[in-house]
Design an enzyme around this catalytic site. Structure first.
Site, PDB file in Angstrom:
ATOM      1  N   ILE A  85       0.850  -1.185   0.000  1.00 56.84           N
ATOM      2  CA  ILE A  85       0.000   0.000   0.000  1.00 56.84           C
ATOM      3  C   ILE A  85       0.889   1.239   0.000  1.00 56.84           C
ATOM      4  O   ILE A  85       1.804   1.354   0.824  1.00 56.84           O
ATOM      5  CB  ILE A  85      -0.918   0.007   1.236  1.00 56.84           C
ATOM      6  CG1 ILE A  85      -1.828  -1.237   1.239  1.00 56.84           C
ATOM      7  CG2 ILE A  85      -1.756   1.280   1.304  1.00 56.84           C
ATOM      8  CD1 ILE A  85      -2.560  -1.449   2.541  1.00 56.84           C
ATOM      9  N   SER A  86       0.653   2.169  -0.932  1.00 58.37           N
ATOM     10  CA  SER A  86       1.385   3.434  -1.015  1.00 58.37           C
ATOM     11  C   SER A  86       2.887   3.167  -1.166  1.00 58.37           C
ATOM     12  O   SER A  86       3.315   2.649  -2.192  1.00 58.37           O
ATOM     13  CB  SER A  86       1.062   4.308   0.199  1.00 58.37           C
ATOM     14  OG  SER A  86       1.574   5.605   0.046  1.00 58.37           O
ATOM     15  N   SER A  87       3.705   3.483  -0.170  1.00 63.79           N
ATOM     16  CA  SER A  87       5.127   3.164  -0.259  1.00 63.79           C
ATOM     17  C   SER A  87       5.325   1.673  -0.511  1.00 63.79           C
ATOM     18  O   SER A  87       6.208   1.262  -1.263  1.00 63.79           O
ATOM     19  CB  SER A  87       5.841   3.577   1.029  1.00 63.79           C
ATOM     20  OG  SER A  87       7.201   3.243   0.988  1.00 63.79           O
ATOM     21  N   PHE A 135      -1.421  -1.199  -4.355  1.00 59.45           N
ATOM     22  CA  PHE A 135      -2.504  -0.290  -4.010  1.00 59.45           C
ATOM     23  C   PHE A 135      -1.959   1.133  -3.897  1.00 59.45           C
ATOM     24  O   PHE A 135      -1.213   1.444  -2.974  1.00 59.45           O
ATOM     25  CB  PHE A 135      -3.146  -0.697  -2.682  1.00 59.45           C
ATOM     26  CG  PHE A 135      -3.974  -1.946  -2.746  1.00 59.45           C
ATOM     27  CD1 PHE A 135      -5.355  -1.873  -2.894  1.00 59.45           C
ATOM     28  CD2 PHE A 135      -3.381  -3.196  -2.660  1.00 59.45           C
ATOM     29  CE1 PHE A 135      -6.126  -3.023  -2.946  1.00 59.45           C
ATOM     30  CE2 PHE A 135      -4.137  -4.354  -2.709  1.00 59.45           C
ATOM     31  CZ  PHE A 135      -5.528  -4.271  -2.860  1.00 59.45           C
ATOM     32  N   HIS A 184      -6.238   8.672  -1.716  1.00 63.22           N
ATOM     33  CA  HIS A 184      -5.048   7.843  -1.563  1.00 63.22           C
ATOM     34  C   HIS A 184      -5.317   6.612  -0.701  1.00 63.22           C
ATOM     35  O   HIS A 184      -4.689   5.570  -0.885  1.00 63.22           O
ATOM     36  CB  HIS A 184      -3.926   8.676  -0.941  1.00 63.22           C
ATOM     37  CG  HIS A 184      -2.595   7.985  -0.921  1.00 63.22           C
ATOM     38  ND1 HIS A 184      -1.956   7.564  -2.076  1.00 63.22           N
ATOM     39  CD2 HIS A 184      -1.783   7.624   0.112  1.00 63.22           C
ATOM     40  CE1 HIS A 184      -0.806   6.978  -1.758  1.00 63.22           C
ATOM     41  NE2 HIS A 184      -0.682   7.004  -0.441  1.00 63.22           N
TER      42      HIS A 184
END
Length: 448
Positions: A174-176, A198, A315
């Site tokens: 997720i994200s990073s 994601f 986000h």
């Protein structure tokens, strides 16, 4: 090597992320890569029996001394009571400001492991930003150093300790962690079978040379490249690699204001090019309200590339329940091998030429159906004693026995009535016969 039980209470990830995202961007902009180097301790488990009990069952456990770990990552492991023989491995990579335990708390992968018997590895960053390194030159090449090397060591330790199935190693983030998912599939295409990202960005989009973790141009969605250029960045991470590439599932919200939505389209460009696929989806549907799902190279649950766009979502795209959809894409919530992308009727014509110790086979694949094929795999079985020594027009794996020939970038598409030509050279020990049966993306072909 030591293990430490880690007891936590799971909380929905949406609650955790909502409290953290407000401080995310300024923290990242100010952060530099200053993680210390950690020496790997030797593996202390001397016997298979001891290794089998390396971590308590059904508890989040910290593992130390797991191997080479240049950026001092922490490793957390979840092994369910129901762990299967030769289990699959799922690497679940956290978001910025998160941790391995937070990823354990806020996602359902551990509960799903209880149901399906796989093992979950939760890498955890120790640098101040709690973001993974997806920007440095070291991170963007195979065995170059930094976080990807440490995560690969975690996978290797788990494979050794639990005799895990090396054909069923997956990563999601997720994200990073989504950015790291892209990086790991680029650096280690021979390790990971598939990934699910994601709210991420393409491989090497975040690249920097000044030591900073943050790339504002990429985050703002202003970096655009051709599919070929994006694909070349992935291929450049492991020069000379010609094997199969991991499948990729991509998720992104249209209202993402941290890693903006144009990155989603750039990721699609990159991974379809890596797989030699058309930019035109094989199928588009809406599995849920406000979702648009496109699949490339196949129409089934395990197409080479799948992309899900969430209208109006920011986000914080991950929500409870999406983990089951990830497992469907990976093939971890059903038994049996992953199906090939479907294809219509096909014909295979082979022209052989043999000598006393070898042979060549020129293979023509014809699409005799009415629908274009975008991405193909031709399966056949070589007679005993034959081994492929060279090939053209496709990648061949393995080189003996049941072989799969996978398209290369320039011949992935076969229009109705059209053909592509491939071939191979093989050694033999006396039997120079050609295979008698071929299947294209799982559909049996006629031979001529």
């Amino acid at each position: 090597m030591s293990v430490t039980p880690h007891t936590t209470t799971r909380r929905p990830l949406r609650t955790v992320l909502a409290a953290l995202l407000g401080a995310l961007v300024p923290l990242l902009v100010a952060t530099f890569l200053t993680a210390p180097t950690a020496a790997a301790a030797p593996d202390a488990w001397a016997t298979p029996a001891a290794r089998a009990e390396a971590a308590p069952r059904a508890a989040l456990t910290q593992i130390t001394g797991f191997g080479e770990n240049p950026s001092n990552l922490q490793m957390y492991l979840y092994v369910p009571d129901s762990v299967t023989a030769n289990p699959a491995i799922l690497v679940a990579v956290h978001y910025c400001t998160g941790s391995g335990p937070a990823m354990y708390n806020g996602t359902e992968y551990a509960q799903l492991a209880d149901k399906y018997g796989y093992i979950v590895v939760y890498p955890s960053v120790t640098r101040s930003s709690k973001c993974f390194d997806v920007a440095s030159p070291q991170a963007l090449r195979r065995s170059g150093g930094s976080d990807p090397v440490g995560i690969k060591s975690m996978v290797d330790w788990t494979v050794r300790t639990y005799a895990a199935d090396t054909d069923r190693i997956f990563v999601t983030g997720i994200s990073s962690g989504a950015m790291m998912t892209n990086v790991l599939l680029g650096d280690y295409p021979d390790v990971f079978a598939a990934g699910a990202a994601f709210a991420g960005v393409p491989f090497a989009c975040f690249a920097t040379t000044n030591g900073s973790e943050w790339n504002s141009d990429c985050a703002n969605g202003t970096i655009t490249r051709t599919p070929q250029a994006w694909g070349d960045l992935v291929r450049g991470a492991y020069p000379g690699y010609t094997g199969a590439r991991p499948r990729m599932q991509l998720w992104h919200g249209t209202a993402d204001d941290v890693l903006r939505y144009p990155n989603f389209g750039e990721e699609i460009k990159q991974w379809t090019n890596v797989h030699g696929l058309s930019q035109t989806p094989a199928v588009t549907d809406s599995p849920q309200s406000n979702w648009t799902r496109t699949r490339y190279g196949g129409t089934g649950d395990r197409a080479p590339v799948e992309a899900i766009s969430l209208q109006g979502t920011g986000h914080n795209v991950y929500a409870w329940g999406m983990g089951e959809r990830v497992l469907t894409f990976f093939g971890l919530n059903s038994s049996g091998p992953a199906p090939q992308p479907p294809a219509g009727p096909c014909k295979v014509t082979v022209t052989p030429s043999a000598w006393n110790t070898g042979l060549t086979a020129s293979v023509t694949i014809t699409n005799t159906g009415t629908t274009a094929i975008n991405g193909w795999r031709l399966a056949f079985t070589l007679p005993a004693g034959q081994t492929i020594t060279n090939g053209w027009g496709a990648t061949y794996s393995p080189t003996s026995g049941a072989v799969t020939a996978t398209n290369v970038s320039y011949n992935a598409a076969i229009a109705p009535g059209a053909s592509v030509g491939v071939g191979y050279q093989a050694s033999h020990t006396g039997n120079s016969a050609i295979p008698t049966a071929y299947a294209l993306n799982g559909t049996a072909c006629t031979t001529a």
